[in-house]
Structure formats: C-alpha cells, structure tokens
Write a protein that holds these residues in place. Structure first.
Motif, PDB file in Angstrom:
ATOM      1  N   GLU A  24      65.248  40.285  24.694  1.00 22.34           N
ATOM      2  CA  GLU A  24      65.602  41.582  25.273  1.00 22.34           C
ATOM      3  C   GLU A  24      64.754  42.702  24.678  1.00 22.34           C
ATOM      4  N   GLU A  25      64.597  42.671  23.346  1.00 20.92           N
ATOM      5  CA  GLU A  25      63.787  43.674  22.642  1.00 20.92           C
ATOM      6  C   GLU A  25      62.361  43.723  23.189  1.00 20.92           C
ATOM      7  N   ARG A  26      61.819  42.559  23.467  1.00 18.61           N
ATOM      8  CA  ARG A  26      60.416  42.465  23.891  1.00 18.61           C
ATOM      9  C   ARG A  26      60.263  42.395  25.410  1.00 18.61           C
ATOM     10  N   CYS A  27      61.361  42.621  26.115  1.00 20.73           N
ATOM     11  CA  CYS A  27      61.362  42.739  27.577  1.00 20.73           C
ATOM     12  C   CYS A  27      60.956  41.459  28.308  1.00 20.73           C
ATOM     13  N   TYR A  28      61.264  40.297  27.738  1.00 24.99           N
ATOM     14  CA  TYR A  28      61.019  39.049  28.455  1.00 24.99           C
ATOM     15  C   TYR A  28      62.046  38.920  29.560  1.00 24.99           C
ATOM     16  N   GLN A  29      61.601  38.511  30.735  1.00 23.67           N
ATOM     17  CA  GLN A  29      62.498  38.331  31.871  1.00 23.67           C
ATOM     18  C   GLN A  29      63.358  37.084  31.700  1.00 23.67           C
ATOM     19  N   THR A  30      62.775  36.058  31.047  1.00 22.23           N
ATOM     20  CA  THR A  30      63.494  34.802  30.856  1.00 22.23           C
ATOM     21  C   THR A  30      63.175  34.233  29.473  1.00 22.23           C
ATOM     22  N   ARG A  31      64.030  33.332  29.026  1.00 21.62           N
ATOM     23  CA  ARG A  31      63.759  32.609  27.779  1.00 21.62           C
ATOM     24  C   ARG A  31      62.483  31.789  27.914  1.00 21.62           C
ATOM     25  N   SER A  32      62.256  31.246  29.092  1.00 19.14           N
ATOM     26  CA  SER A  32      61.064  30.420  29.312  1.00 19.14           C
ATOM     27  C   SER A  32      59.787  31.194  29.028  1.00 19.14           C
ATOM     28  N   GLU A  33      59.735  32.453  29.494  1.00 16.05           N
ATOM     29  CA  GLU A  33      58.540  33.276  29.238  1.00 16.05           C
ATOM     30  C   GLU A  33      58.340  33.482  27.738  1.00 16.05           C
ATOM     31  N   ALA A  34      59.418  33.734  27.018  1.00 18.57           N
ATOM     32  CA  ALA A  34      59.327  33.942  25.571  1.00 18.57           C
ATOM     33  C   ALA A  34      58.870  32.668  24.871  1.00 18.57           C
ATOM     34  N   ILE A  35      59.413  31.539  25.282  1.00 12.49           N
ATOM     35  CA  ILE A  35      59.022  30.269  24.670  1.00 12.49           C
ATOM     36  C   ILE A  35      57.554  29.964  24.961  1.00 12.49           C
ATOM     37  N   ARG A  36      57.098  30.227  26.187  1.00 11.94           N
ATOM     38  CA  ARG A  36      55.671  30.027  26.516  1.00 11.94           C
ATOM     39  C   ARG A  36      54.785  30.860  25.607  1.00 11.94           C
ATOM     40  N   ASP A  37      55.168  32.136  25.391  1.00 12.62           N
ATOM     41  CA  ASP A  37      54.379  32.998  24.499  1.00 12.62           C
ATOM     42  C   ASP A  37      54.356  32.472  23.070  1.00 12.62           C
ATOM     43  N   LEU A  38      55.508  32.014  22.580  1.00 12.93           N
ATOM     44  CA  LEU A  38      55.567  31.457  21.227  1.00 12.93           C
ATOM     45  C   LEU A  38      54.653  30.239  21.099  1.00 12.93           C
ATOM     46  N   ILE A  39      54.667  29.380  22.097  1.00 15.99           N
ATOM     47  CA  ILE A  39      53.813  28.188  22.074  1.00 15.99           C
ATOM     48  C   ILE A  39      52.343  28.593  22.115  1.00 15.99           C
ATOM     49  N   ARG A  40      51.993  29.512  23.002  1.00 18.98           N
ATOM     50  CA  ARG A  40      50.594  29.960  23.085  1.00 18.98           C
ATOM     51  C   ARG A  40      50.130  30.582  21.772  1.00 18.98           C
ATOM     52  N   ASN A  41      50.975  31.422  21.172  1.00 17.09           N
ATOM     53  CA  ASN A  41      50.605  32.040  19.896  1.00 17.09           C
ATOM     54  C   ASN A  41      50.359  30.993  18.822  1.00 17.09           C
ATOM     55  N   THR A  42      51.173  29.968  18.785  1.00 18.02           N
ATOM     56  CA  THR A  42      50.995  28.900  17.807  1.00 18.02           C
ATOM     57  C   THR A  42      49.692  28.145  18.077  1.00 18.02           C
ATOM     58  N   LEU A  43      49.391  27.880  19.338  1.00 18.32           N
ATOM     59  CA  LEU A  43      48.141  27.191  19.681  1.00 18.32           C
ATOM     60  C   LEU A  43      46.922  28.033  19.323  1.00 18.32           C
ATOM     61  N   VAL A  44      47.003  29.345  19.534  1.00 14.55           N
ATOM     62  CA  VAL A  44      45.899  30.228  19.173  1.00 14.55           C
ATOM     63  C   VAL A  44      45.707  30.240  17.657  1.00 14.55           C
TER      64      VAL A  44
END
Length: 139
Positions: A24-44
């Motif tokens: 909510e703080e970061r304005c994600y529309q869904t949990r899935s979007e937040a999880i995708r970002d977390l995974i991408r950040n870890t891969l980067v």
C-alpha cells in the motif's frame, strides 16, 4: 515474455500484514506486482556480483570547484574511461559546490574502478555509485 504461472506462497500472518502495508505504501496494485519487483531486484543484485556482466548506472559526485585543479583531474580520469561513460551532467549547486552526474554502461569491474577513482579523488566531498541492469536478461 514467458507464460504466466500461478503459484502459492505460505506466509506468517504478521509477515503478510507487513507486506500488505508495504504494498500500500509503495502503491502496488497487487501483491503479484510487488513480488515481481522483489524478484527482479534480487536478480539485478545478483547480476552486480558477476564483475564481467555489462551493467548500467549513475555516479553522483559533489565537489568544490574552487579546489585547485580538481575539475581538471576529474575530467582527465573520465577521459581515461570514455568507453564506459555515456553522458554527464554538471550542475552548479551554489557558488562553491557542484554536482556531477555521470551515466555509465559497461563491464561491472570497469564501472566500479572508475567510480572508486573519481570518488577517492582529493577534494570530492561525496560520491555515490548507483548500479542497475541493462535489462537484457529481465522479463
């Protein structure tokens, strides 16, 4: 882009509540979007560990341009590494202080070496390297 796969994740209720608050703080529309970002950040971040990988990034430097020959020394160091510098921006913050932002792309080792040489130059007040990915391996 590959096929979308659904999968379940089991979490402690307190952890899920904190995650939902973060979403909510970061304005994600869904949990899935937040999880995708977390995974991408870890891969980067993993990409950064391989020093031969091509990376992109920005280097920010703050320095007093009145310091004797400092601007010239910074320029010479940059010219020695012109192959990883895409662009630079010079901003006059006030009468004494300048901000230089340098956009970089190239092998991780080369970027880190250049950043360290510039940051450690006598007279540089602060320097910060921000690495990212070229995006080639992310979906």
């Amino acid at each position: 882009m590959g096929k979308t796969i659904r999968f379940g994740v089991s979490l402690d209720s307190d952890l899920l509540q904190k995650f939902d608050e973060l979403c909510e703080e970061r304005c994600y529309q869904t949990r899935s979007e937040a999880i995708r970002d977390l995974i991408r950040n870890t891969l980067v971040q993993k990409e950064w560990e391989d020093t031969d990988n091509e990376l992109a990034g920005t280097l920010s430097l703050v320095y007093d341009h009145h310091q004797s020959d400092l601007a010239q020394r910074l320029t010479e160091i940059q010219h020695d590494s012109h192959d990883v510098i895409l662009s630079s921006l010079h901003v006059h913050l006030d009468h004494y202080n300048c901000l230089e932002v340098i956009v970089l792309r190239g092998p991780g080792n080369d970027i880190r070496d250049l950043a360290q040489r510039l940051i450690s130059t006598k007279g540089v007040k602060h320097g910060k390297l921000g690495l990212t990915t070229t995006g080639q391996d992310l979906k």
